[in-house]
Write a protein that holds these residues in place. Structure first.
Motif, PDB file in Angstrom:
ATOM      1  N   ARG A  64     -54.740 -25.975  -5.182  1.00  0.00           N
ATOM      2  CA  ARG A  64     -54.677 -24.544  -5.508  1.00  0.00           C
ATOM      3  C   ARG A  64     -56.074 -23.956  -5.716  1.00  0.00           C
ATOM      4  O   ARG A  64     -56.253 -22.747  -5.578  1.00  0.00           O
ATOM      5  N   GLN A  65     -57.051 -24.795  -6.025  1.00  0.00           N
ATOM      6  CA  GLN A  65     -58.410 -24.320  -6.258  1.00  0.00           C
ATOM      7  C   GLN A  65     -59.241 -24.216  -4.973  1.00  0.00           C
ATOM      8  O   GLN A  65     -60.207 -23.469  -4.927  1.00  0.00           O
ATOM      9  N   TYR A  66     -58.882 -24.950  -3.920  1.00  0.00           N
ATOM     10  CA  TYR A  66     -59.671 -24.900  -2.685  1.00  0.00           C
ATOM     11  C   TYR A  66     -59.881 -23.476  -2.173  1.00  0.00           C
ATOM     12  O   TYR A  66     -61.016 -23.108  -1.837  1.00  0.00           O
ATOM     13  N   PRO A  67     -58.850 -22.635  -2.111  1.00  0.00           N
ATOM     14  CA  PRO A  67     -59.084 -21.261  -1.635  1.00  0.00           C
ATOM     15  C   PRO A  67     -60.003 -20.472  -2.569  1.00  0.00           C
ATOM     16  O   PRO A  67     -60.825 -19.682  -2.112  1.00  0.00           O
ATOM     17  N   VAL A  68     -59.875 -20.695  -3.868  1.00  0.00           N
ATOM     18  CA  VAL A  68     -60.714 -19.981  -4.847  1.00  0.00           C
ATOM     19  C   VAL A  68     -62.167 -20.397  -4.685  1.00  0.00           C
ATOM     20  O   VAL A  68     -63.072 -19.556  -4.594  1.00  0.00           O
ATOM     21  N   ILE A  69     -62.405 -21.696  -4.635  1.00  0.00           N
ATOM     22  CA  ILE A  69     -63.774 -22.207  -4.528  1.00  0.00           C
ATOM     23  C   ILE A  69     -64.347 -21.877  -3.151  1.00  0.00           C
ATOM     24  O   ILE A  69     -65.535 -21.570  -3.019  1.00  0.00           O
ATOM     25  N   SER A  70     -63.515 -21.888  -2.126  1.00  0.00           N
ATOM     26  CA  SER A  70     -63.975 -21.489  -0.788  1.00  0.00           C
ATOM     27  C   SER A  70     -64.382 -20.019  -0.764  1.00  0.00           C
ATOM     28  O   SER A  70     -65.384 -19.652  -0.141  1.00  0.00           O
ATOM     29  N   GLU A  71     -63.610 -19.180  -1.438  1.00  0.00           N
ATOM     30  CA  GLU A  71     -63.958 -17.754  -1.505  1.00  0.00           C
ATOM     31  C   GLU A  71     -65.295 -17.564  -2.232  1.00  0.00           C
ATOM     32  O   GLU A  71     -66.144 -16.791  -1.789  1.00  0.00           O
ATOM     33  N   PHE A  72     -65.488 -18.288  -3.336  1.00  0.00           N
ATOM     34  CA  PHE A  72     -66.764 -18.240  -4.055  1.00  0.00           C
ATOM     35  C   PHE A  72     -67.895 -18.698  -3.136  1.00  0.00           C
ATOM     36  O   PHE A  72     -68.929 -18.040  -3.036  1.00  0.00           O
ATOM     37  N   PRO A 152     -58.862 -25.678 -13.681  1.00  0.00           N
ATOM     38  CA  PRO A 152     -59.104 -24.559 -12.759  1.00  0.00           C
ATOM     39  C   PRO A 152     -60.161 -23.587 -13.275  1.00  0.00           C
ATOM     40  O   PRO A 152     -60.336 -23.439 -14.484  1.00  0.00           O
ATOM     41  N   GLU A 154     -62.133 -19.593 -12.213  1.00  0.00           N
ATOM     42  CA  GLU A 154     -62.019 -18.352 -11.451  1.00  0.00           C
ATOM     43  C   GLU A 154     -63.403 -17.941 -10.957  1.00  0.00           C
ATOM     44  O   GLU A 154     -64.414 -18.260 -11.585  1.00  0.00           O
ATOM     45  N   ILE A 155     -63.415 -17.203  -9.874  1.00  0.00           N
ATOM     46  CA  ILE A 155     -64.680 -16.740  -9.295  1.00  0.00           C
ATOM     47  C   ILE A 155     -65.478 -15.933 -10.314  1.00  0.00           C
ATOM     48  O   ILE A 155     -66.678 -16.142 -10.482  1.00  0.00           O
TER      49      ILE A 155
END
Length: 165
Positions: A64-72, A152, A154-155
């Motif tokens: 669930r964190q891959y998209p968040v960290i990828s966006e960052f 987890p 957040e950006i």
């Protein structure tokens, strides 16, 4: 006189351990997906923040964190920050790791660490036990360890941390 010498040597040892702890995680031996041995600090970019994400292929929170960290990463990679993933599955699981990476929405590069080696170096560097994945480790633009957190993120939290440090 003997007590003074012992105290002096103990003080020197503690100082050396403290200096080593600040830099220890940089030297953690990991492997590339091609099997080459490397160290984390060889993947830092001078003048940029470096976020290390310790992950495992069987970690649901990590997925669930891959998209968040990828966006960052995508937002900051050309400006002021870099993300390096480190799989804690171990190199014996290379095929599983590469399949996992291709199946997941991850835009940052990952390396492979042996769990016991990474956990040992994490403990030396942070003076805390590695509690699980995901775990994040933040280095400032000078390559100094300045923060770590499990669970987890957040950006906005990452960006605020960078602004205030």
């Amino acid at each position: 006189m003997m007590k003074i010498k012992r105290t002096f040597y103990t003080s020197i040892l503690l100082l050396l351990l403290a200096v080593h702890a600040v830099h220890a995680f940089n030297w953690t031996e990991v492997r590339t997906l091609d099997g080459e041995f490397t160290t984390l600090d060889q993947h830092f970019e001078k003048g940029k923040w470096t976020l290390i994400m310790l992950w495992a292929s069987d970690c649901g929170v990590c997925a669930r964190q891959y998209p968040v960290i990828s966006e960052f990463y995508d937002k900051h990679k050309d400006v002021d920050a870099k993300v390096i993933g480190v799989s804690l599955d171990g190199y014996a699981e290379l095929e599983k790791i590469t399949r996992h990476i291709s199946d997941m929405p991850m835009t940052f590069n990952s390396l492979i660490g042996e769990p016991n080696v990474v956990a040992f170096n994490y403990e030396i560097a942070t003076e805390e036990f590695l509690r699980g994945t995901p775990t994040y480790i933040m280095f400032d633009p000078q390559g100094q360890l300045v923060g770590h957190s499990s669970g987890p993120v957040e950006i906005g939290t990452l960006e605020k941390f960078m602004q205030h440090h």
